[in-house]
Design an enzyme around this catalytic site. Structure first.
Site, PDB file in Angstrom:
ATOM      1  N   HIS A 121      52.562 152.025  31.093  1.00  0.00           N
ATOM      2  CA  HIS A 121      52.738 151.897  29.636  1.00  0.00           C
ATOM      3  C   HIS A 121      52.930 153.246  28.961  1.00  0.00           C
ATOM      4  O   HIS A 121      52.382 154.254  29.399  1.00  0.00           O
ATOM      5  CB  HIS A 121      51.633 151.065  28.987  1.00  0.00           C
ATOM      6  N   ASP A 168      46.067 158.201  30.597  1.00  0.00           N
ATOM      7  CA  ASP A 168      46.223 156.799  30.188  1.00  0.00           C
ATOM      8  C   ASP A 168      47.288 156.671  29.116  1.00  0.00           C
ATOM      9  O   ASP A 168      46.993 156.768  27.943  1.00  0.00           O
ATOM     10  CB  ASP A 168      44.881 156.280  29.673  1.00  0.00           C
ATOM     11  N   GLU A 218      50.797 148.419  25.083  1.00  0.00           N
ATOM     12  CA  GLU A 218      49.799 147.925  26.049  1.00  0.00           C
ATOM     13  C   GLU A 218      48.420 148.002  25.439  1.00  0.00           C
ATOM     14  O   GLU A 218      47.601 147.096  25.586  1.00  0.00           O
ATOM     15  CB  GLU A 218      49.868 148.741  27.339  1.00  0.00           C
ATOM     16  N   GLU A 219      48.158 149.106  24.717  1.00  0.00           N
ATOM     17  CA  GLU A 219      46.824 149.318  24.154  1.00  0.00           C
ATOM     18  C   GLU A 219      46.515 148.308  23.052  1.00  0.00           C
ATOM     19  O   GLU A 219      45.374 148.178  22.636  1.00  0.00           O
ATOM     20  CB  GLU A 219      46.687 150.750  23.607  1.00  0.00           C
ATOM     21  N   ASP A 227      48.679 152.361  35.942  1.00  0.00           N
ATOM     22  CA  ASP A 227      48.053 152.612  34.645  1.00  0.00           C
ATOM     23  C   ASP A 227      46.797 153.447  34.926  1.00  0.00           C
ATOM     24  O   ASP A 227      45.766 152.890  35.308  1.00  0.00           O
ATOM     25  CB  ASP A 227      47.700 151.272  33.999  1.00  0.00           C
ATOM     26  N   HIS A 257      40.349 157.101  26.498  1.00  0.00           N
ATOM     27  CA  HIS A 257      40.583 156.722  25.107  1.00  0.00           C
ATOM     28  C   HIS A 257      40.033 157.743  24.115  1.00  0.00           C
ATOM     29  O   HIS A 257      39.636 157.390  23.006  1.00  0.00           O
ATOM     30  CB  HIS A 257      40.026 155.324  24.815  1.00  0.00           C
TER      31      HIS A 257
END
Ligand SMILES: *[C@@H]1O[C@H](CO)[C@@H](O)[C@H](O)[C@H]1NC(C)=O
Ligand SMILES: *[C@@H]1O[C@H](CO)[C@@H](O)[C@H](O)[C@H]1NC(C)=O
Ligand SMILES: *[C@@H]1O[C@H](CO)[C@@H](O)[C@H](O)[C@H]1NC(C)=O
Ligand SMILES: *[C@@H]1O[C@H](CO)[C@@H](O)[C@H](O)[C@H]1NC(C)=O
Ligand SMILES: *[C@@H]1O[C@H](CO)[C@@H](O)[C@H](O)[C@H]1NC(C)=O
Ligand SMILES: *[C@@H]1O[C@H](CO)[C@@H](O)[C@H](O)[C@H]1NC(C)=O
Ligand SMILES: *[C@@H]1O[C@H](CO)[C@@H](O)[C@H](O)[C@H]1NC(C)=O
Ligand SMILES: *[C@@H]1O[C@H](CO)[C@@H](O)[C@H](O)[C@H]1NC(C)=O
Length: 503
Positions: free
Chosen positions: A250, A262, A294-295, A329, A427
């Site tokens: 992604h 990520d 994606e997130e 991912d 994140h």
């Protein structure tokens, strides 16, 4: 922004005539792996870092950093001359907010509750009884003040609605388990400005409330609008287009940071393999898929499968042409494990469609050939492979771990630090080009090259998708017999990202 310059010795990176194509050798694992270098992987990662740095520090869906990431991928892939490159536009609801919170004069990090309104409140903080699921939990003093409510029992929507009904000017919901609290109110409704906070902050504030009146000031500045975004699709011009290998990663980050592990690592890993592959002949076409949003809940991959060949329900004829999907991912986590999705279900009792076991075994053989350890990774349905599993496509891939802490056993196998997250920056703002494991990144990208070379030449051992039974395994029973390496995407989106956590 500087551009990547991956020049393969002696070969021009422009389009080749068919005579030149004929002259190319068949792809082999060794030859393709040899073209993968850590210098190229890090240069590509730096390009994504530069894009984030130039666009407010992130590459999140709906923002300029993601736009620039898409442009970069299209340009880089087109320059190879080896691919039919296209973008697939789609529209999704973008919502984000800036939140500010101070209680008793101390600033706290709050999270937006998706669908909550904008607004400000400055008043006394009033503790709500129980879990605030019942009108009787709200003391009369809530009216005109800020309600302070524990997470638990009922949906956030119920708490936010009840608080407003009790006259609250603002609502703060504190976590009842460790971690920050970014949730969703589920839909637009009649709420006061609402903020989530983590358990530690919740307890600290409760202690203050125990010894007297405490004032709270909060601000929510939210936007909610439909925005266009893009998947990027690049398929080799050569090869059998009815028996296609697909692989993906992604392209969006969370708002909190640049997202270089990520999923910059997966993006650059497959992009680097795509460039290298143009030096060879393939028997089966290879389609590289770069997913948006994606997130936000794997929106790009699900949109792609739903609209394959222009049909909204998903065209089974087209789905059946996809022989396998490989997902990448997070493949360079700083405190990594070498995780391989458990295609045969031997670790988690949750197998992928027929062919997934061979994909897993082929990955395992790669690490064994390099005398490297590996561990199974759960198909948690928290990344883009979910859309393929639900359509009956055999799937697999690699995952080096997210927020979950490394065990002693894993530290013994892979080195690194036990008791520390596999990716401490998951994140967060620290997910930068400086916090990748170069060792894992190189090895895993060579592993991608190995699988690509193998399936680009032969589908032996991997049955064609049977479209009539494709959607059967949509929601498989999950038995967590072994351990999940984390990646709780839907529950841990960035401070401004949309969350799907309801209660
Ligand atoms: C992203 O690109 C689209 C299309 O070019 C444009 O309409 C939009 O404004 C861009 N978004 C940002 C945040 O720059
Ligand atoms: C709310 O609390 C009241 C009084 O304790 C109780 O009678 C009622 O059943 C509760 N309602 C719900 C939905 O739990
Ligand atoms: C977004 O688009 C959907 C579908 O067209 C529509 O129902 C919705 O109202 C739009 N939302 C906003 C905030 O514009
Ligand atoms: C659907 O697939 C057919 C056959 O592969 C192709 O000719 C056609 O262009 C595709 N349509 C779309 C909208 O992709
Ligand atoms: C699915 O795509 C095929 C071509 O690949 C086409 O012949 C067929 O009509 C499509 N089916 C639907 C329902 O659109
Ligand atoms: C594995 O999962 C199946 C259902 O998918 C269940 O029937 C079986 O009991 C499970 N086995 C174990 C050992 O958990
Ligand atoms: C790297 O990660 C650490 C946490 O492991 C973090 O404190 C630091 O800020 C990060 N560095 C950069 C440059 O992002
Ligand atoms: C696909 O699966 C269905 C249902 O199990 C079966 O009847 C059919 O023969 C299968 N088709 C092929 C091509 O294997």
């Amino acid at each position: 922004m500087r551009t990547t310059s991956i020049v393969v010795a002696g070969l021009a990176s422009c389009a080749l005539s068919s005579a030149e194509y004929d002259y190319k050798p068949d792809v082999t694992s060794e030859a393709l792996q040899e073209l993968i270098t850590i210098e190229d992987l890090m240069a590509g990662s730096q390009d994504l870092q530069d894009i984030a740095d130039a666009n407010g520090g992130n590459r999140a869906f709906g923002g300029a950093g993601h736009n620039a990431t898409v442009d970069y991928l299209v340009k880089t892939l087109e320059e190879t001359g080896g691919y039919e490159v296209s973008t697939q536009a789609f529209v999704e609801l973008f919502s984000a907010a800036t939140v500010e919170l101070s209680v008793g004069g101390t600033e706290y990090a709050g999270s937006y509750m998706t669908y909550g309104p904008s607004g400000t409140a400055g008043a006394s903080l009033i503790k709500v009884a129980n879990f605030g699921c019942n009108a009787t939990d709200y003391p009369a003093e809530v009216s005109g003040n800020v309600a302070f409510i524990s997470r638990g029992t009922c949906d956030f929507r119920v708490k936010a609605t009840s608080a407003k009904a009790a006259g609250a000017m603002g609502t703060i919901i504190y976590n009842n388990v460790p971690g920050s609290l970014a949730g969703t109110l589920g839909a637009v409704g009649d709420y006061a400005p609402t903020i989530g906070i983590d358990q530690d902050d919740g307890q600290a504030i409760l202690a203050q409330l125990g010894s007297g009146t405490v004032s709270a000031d909060l601000l929510v500045d939210a936007i909610s609008e439909n925005r266009t975004t893009w998947n990027v699709v690049a398929e080799t011009k050569e090869g059998d287009h009815d028996n296609v290998l697909t692989l993906g990663g992604h392209t969006d980050s969370v708002f909190a940071g640049p997202g270089i592990n990520d999923d910059g690592s997966g993006t650059i890993g497959i992009l680097t393999v795509a460039k290298a592959l143009t030096n060879f002949k393939v028997k089966n076409a290879v389609r590289f898929l770069f997913w948006s949003a994606e997130e936000y809940g794997k929106l790009g991959s699900f949109h792609y499968l739903r609209t394959l060949n222009g049909t909204i329900s998903g065209n089974q004829t087209e789905v059946s042409k996809i022989r396998a999907y490989l997902n990448f991912d997070m493949i360079a986590s700083p405190n990594y494990v070498l995780g391989i999705y458990d295609g045969d279900g031997s670790a988690f009792n949750l197998s992928g469609p027929a062919g997934s076991a061979k994909i897993e075994r082929d990955f395992e053989k790669f690490y064994e050939s390099k005398e490297k350890p590996h561990v199974p990774a759960l198909f948690s349905f928290r990344s883009d492979y979910a859309a393929f599993l639900e359509n009956g496509v055999p799937a697999g891939g690699l995952f080096t771990g997210a927020e979950v802490l490394k065990t002693e056993e894993e530290a013994r196998l892979f080195g690194g630090e036990a008791g520390v997250a596999l990716d401490a920056n998951y994140h967060q703002a620290g997910d930068t080009v400086d916090n990748l494991s170069e060792e894992a990144f190189l090895l895993n990208t060579q592993s991608i090259a190995n699988s690509v070379a193998m399936y680009a030449m032969s589908w032996e051992g991997i049955p064609k998708v049977n479209a009539t039974i494709a959607k059967r395994d949509a929601h498989l029973h999950r038995h967590h017999a072994a351990r999940d390496l984390g990646h709780t995407h839907e529950h841990l989106s960035g401070p401004c990202g949309a969350s799907t956590l309801l209660k």
